[in-house]
Scaffold this motif. Structure first.
Motif, PDB file in Angstrom:
ATOM      1  N   SER A   1       0.851  -1.184   0.000  1.00  0.00           N
ATOM      2  CA  SER A   1       0.000   0.000   0.000  1.00  0.00           C
ATOM      3  C   SER A   1       0.891   1.241   0.000  1.00  0.00           C
ATOM      4  CB  SER A   1      -0.913  -0.001   1.230  1.00  0.00           C
ATOM      5  OG  SER A   1      -1.685  -1.190   1.276  1.00  0.00           O
ATOM      6  N   LEU A   2       0.744   2.086  -1.013  1.00  0.00           N
ATOM      7  CA  LEU A   2       1.570   3.277  -1.139  1.00  0.00           C
ATOM      8  C   LEU A   2       1.020   4.461  -0.362  1.00  0.00           C
ATOM      9  CD1 LEU A   2       2.437   3.141  -4.951  1.00  0.00           C
ATOM     10  CD2 LEU A   2       3.731   2.229  -3.024  1.00  0.00           C
ATOM     11  N   GLY A   3      -0.217   4.364   0.107  1.00  0.00           N
ATOM     12  CA  GLY A   3      -0.805   5.491   0.815  1.00  0.00           C
ATOM     13  C   GLY A   3      -1.213   6.602  -0.143  1.00  0.00           C
ATOM     14  N   LEU A   4      -1.497   7.772   0.405  1.00  0.00           N
ATOM     15  CA  LEU A   4      -1.960   8.908  -0.388  1.00  0.00           C
ATOM     16  C   LEU A   4      -0.912   9.993  -0.531  1.00  0.00           C
ATOM     17  CD1 LEU A   4      -5.552   9.215   1.115  1.00  0.00           C
ATOM     18  CD2 LEU A   4      -4.864   8.036  -0.976  1.00  0.00           C
ATOM     19  N   ASP A   5       0.185   9.932   0.200  1.00  0.00           N
ATOM     20  CA  ASP A   5       1.220  10.960   0.130  1.00  0.00           C
ATOM     21  C   ASP A   5       2.027  10.823  -1.152  1.00  0.00           C
ATOM     22  OD1 ASP A   5       0.370  11.750   2.622  1.00  0.00           O
ATOM     23  OD2 ASP A   5       1.896  10.563   3.686  1.00  0.00           O
TER      24      ASP A   5
END
Length: 630
Positions: free
Chosen positions: A235-239
């Motif tokens: 999961s790369l996240g939103l940043d």
């Protein structure tokens, strides 16, 4: 030439029987087909003066040769490979070597003789090291011959040499009449033997070297390749750029191939990875993973892999042992955190994977719903559904993610329905339903208006409520609702448990679709127009089954009971005498757990007077299948 001119034989040129022997000779016993015999006893000896002893009576003296080399007897020495001067005739055959592994055996004196061949100059060298075998049979009895002191000293001085396998030679008993021809043949064999048998240097065989066996060298087992790690979903996240853990970075650097959408792979550009990368679509990632192979692969997902990616589908397809999910912050978590809401009290209805009807089945009063969308027109459609379902005063927060920054704005359902401005196609809607106008029932008990034209043929609401109370359907279970021509209990079941998978048997799909929209039921209800008890073998195994009495009730009861999962529940109703008889017949084979009969009367006002019209009684029975044995 007469006899006077023939010179008399001298001890130096006499036959081999009269020649002095440097050491004691041993007689070769008869050979065994499997093991060689030990050394033979001495057949000739020399006295202290060196005079030749009389020949044995077995051998006839040879004719003297014309020119024989004069040699002096050479005393035996400790050198095993010393070559004697050519004059001595060939001695008796030495005893063969008998191997005895693991035993230290002293060697016998070694004899070496050189015989000059007639005109050819061929030397015959014979050497022998005859250790006595431990497991060899004892030699044949033979009269002992005295040995001189020189022979005894030579035996003590000769060191123990290596045991060699000698070429087999014929014994005296196997010799033919022509003794000279046989001896010449043996000399030729010895002369043509390789020199390695003679030129090999002697060594002293210590007891440790003889007794200690040499351990066989086992080949090292081939190194098996290390198994590839399971599929890793990162999961790369939103940043932007993403903030990854050490575990995620290690998985990306050690991956066989990295898969992801164009947006996800672009976010990895700053990490300078040397791993091969491959594009995949967001809605078909599981197909691309199957094509390239899941072992050793890494799938990168923007946001949270569980909420925003295909992690649930991959876990269901491959199993937890083959998939490793590294969590991250997704859109739903970020939207709830921005509004100060806990994700535990919010129900997620993902319209990216389900139609709008799935949201209709989840609408309840005073509920919080998180709705991720995938189209700019979906927020307006959600607002119109809320108004049609009696939630015109519901509040909707639209959370948009533009350039990595979260922006949220609140709207009323009526305001959002009239909005024409484009919204983020990846927005998340947080819906607070508020109070309901009573269009959809909150508890079991759909009204006649919700049932429409089927209200007259539907089961009474009290019967539906009692049947569901006995069935106790769970949110994860599969159920059958078997009725002929009406689906009141199927609609009640699907409405009460929106995540259960219910199959309405005996209902037309087109009519059921209208009733589902009117009753506010989502996509968890399917219709089977016409079916037979034999066809139910093709359906998934149910945990709960309801059967409304009618034609063929006994066949449906038997088929449903056979397919029912262990621990499952079966509830059946009977509204006429034939159906009651079928219930009693089945109960005679499988005893029922509970019985109840409802006699209802409907109150009506006629000419200003209240009257009660009794309805036909309904009999209900409950069966519970025993759980599976552990």
């Amino acid at each position: 030439m007469n006899e006077d001119q023939i010179p008399a034989p001298t001890p130096e040129t006499a036959d081999s029987a009269e020649a002095p022997k440097p050491a004691a000779r041993r007689k070769t016993p008869a050979r065994s087909p499997r093991k060689k015999a030990a050394s033979a006893p001495v057949d000739a000896a020399a006295d202290e003066t060196g005079a030749a002893l009389p020949a044995k009576p077995k051998r006839a003296p040879r004719k003297p040769k014309a020119k024989a080399a004069e040699t002096a007897p050479v005393p035996p020495t400790a050198d095993l490979f010393a070559v004697l001067a050519p004059a001595a005739p060939p001695p008796a055959e030495p005893a063969p070597t008998t191997h005895a592994d693991g035993e230290s055996i002293p060697a016998t004196p070694v004899e070496a003789s050189v015989t000059a061949d007639d005109g050819a100059g061929t030397l015959a060298v014979a050497e022998e090291a005859a250790p006595a075998a431990v497991d060899a049979p004892p030699p044949a009895e033979a009269p002992e011959q005295p040995a001189d002191e020189t022979s005894v000293a030579a035996d003590a001085a000769v060191p123990a040499g290596p045991r060699r396998k000698r070429k087999r030679r014929r014994g005296k008993g196997e010799r033919g009449a022509d003794e000279g021809a046989d001896e010449a043949g043996e000399q030729l064999e010895l002369g043509s033997a390789p020199d390695t048998a003679v030129s090999e240097p002697p060594f002293a065989a210590t007891p440790e070297a003889v007794e200690a066996p040499i351990a066989p060298v086992e080949p090292a087992p081939a190194a098996e390749p290390a198994p590839l790690p399971p599929l890793t979903v990162v999961s790369l996240g939103l940043d932007q750029p993403p903030t990854l853990s050490a575990q995620a970075l290690a998985a990306l650097r050690e991956a066989r191939v990295v898969l992801g959408t164009a947006d996800a792979l672009d976010r990895l550009a700053g990490f300078q990875l040397d791993t091969p990368q491959e594009l995949c679509a967001a809605d078909s990632a599981h197909l691309d993973v199957r094509r390239v192979g899941h072992a050793g692969s890494v799938l990168v997902v923007v946001g949270d892999a569980t909420g925003d990616g295909p992690a649930p589908e991959l876990l269901a397809e491959l199993g937890p042992a083959q998939v490793r999910v590294l969590p991250g912050v997704g859109r739903v978590q970020a939207a709830c955190a921005a509004l100060g809401l806990s994700a535990e009290i919010v129900s997620v209805v993902d319209l990216r994977r389900a139609p709008l009807a799935a949201l209709r089945g989840q609408l309840r009063a005073h509920r919080l719903l998180a709705v991720p969308v995938a189209d700019t027109g979906v927020p307006g459609a959600v607002a119109r559904l809320l108004i049609d379902s009696g939630f015109a005063g519901a509040r909707v927060w639209v959370c948009e993610f533009n350039s990595g920054h979260l922006q949220s704005k609140a709207w009323l359902a009526t305001e959002l329905a009239e909005l024409r401005d484009p919204l983020d196609p990846h927005a998340v809607l947080i819906v607070a339903t508020g109070p309901s106008a009573g269009v959809f029932a909150e508890l079991p008990g759909l009204s006649d208006a919700a049932l429409g034209e089927d209200a007259g043929a539907a089961l009474p609401v009290s019967v539906r409520a009692l049947a569901l109370a006995w069935l106790q359907p769970a949110a994860w279970e599969t159920g059958w609702a078997i009725a002929d021509g009406e689906a009141s209990l199927a609609l009640e079941w699907a409405r009460a448990v929106p995540t259960a998978r219910v199959r309405a048997v005996g209902v037309e799909p087109s009519l059921l679709g209208v009733s589902m929209a009117r009753a506010g039921v989502g996509e968890n209800l399917a219709a089977v127009a016409s079916a037979t008890p034999q066809r139910c073998r093709e359906w998934p195994v149910p945990e709960a089954v309801f059967v409304r009495g009618g034609v063929g009730l006994s066949d449906w009861l038997a088929a449903a009971w056979a397919r029912l999962a262990p621990g499952g529940r079966l509830v059946a109703t009977a509204e006429d005498d034939n159906a009651r008889a079928d219930l009693l017949a089945f109960a005679a084979e499988v005893p029922a757990e509970a019985w109840q009969e409802l006699s209802l009367s409907r109150g009506e006002t006629v000419a200003g007077r209240l009257r009660f019209a009794p309805a036909a009684p309904v009999r209900l029975a409950l069966w519970r299948k025993p759980p599976a044995a552990c």
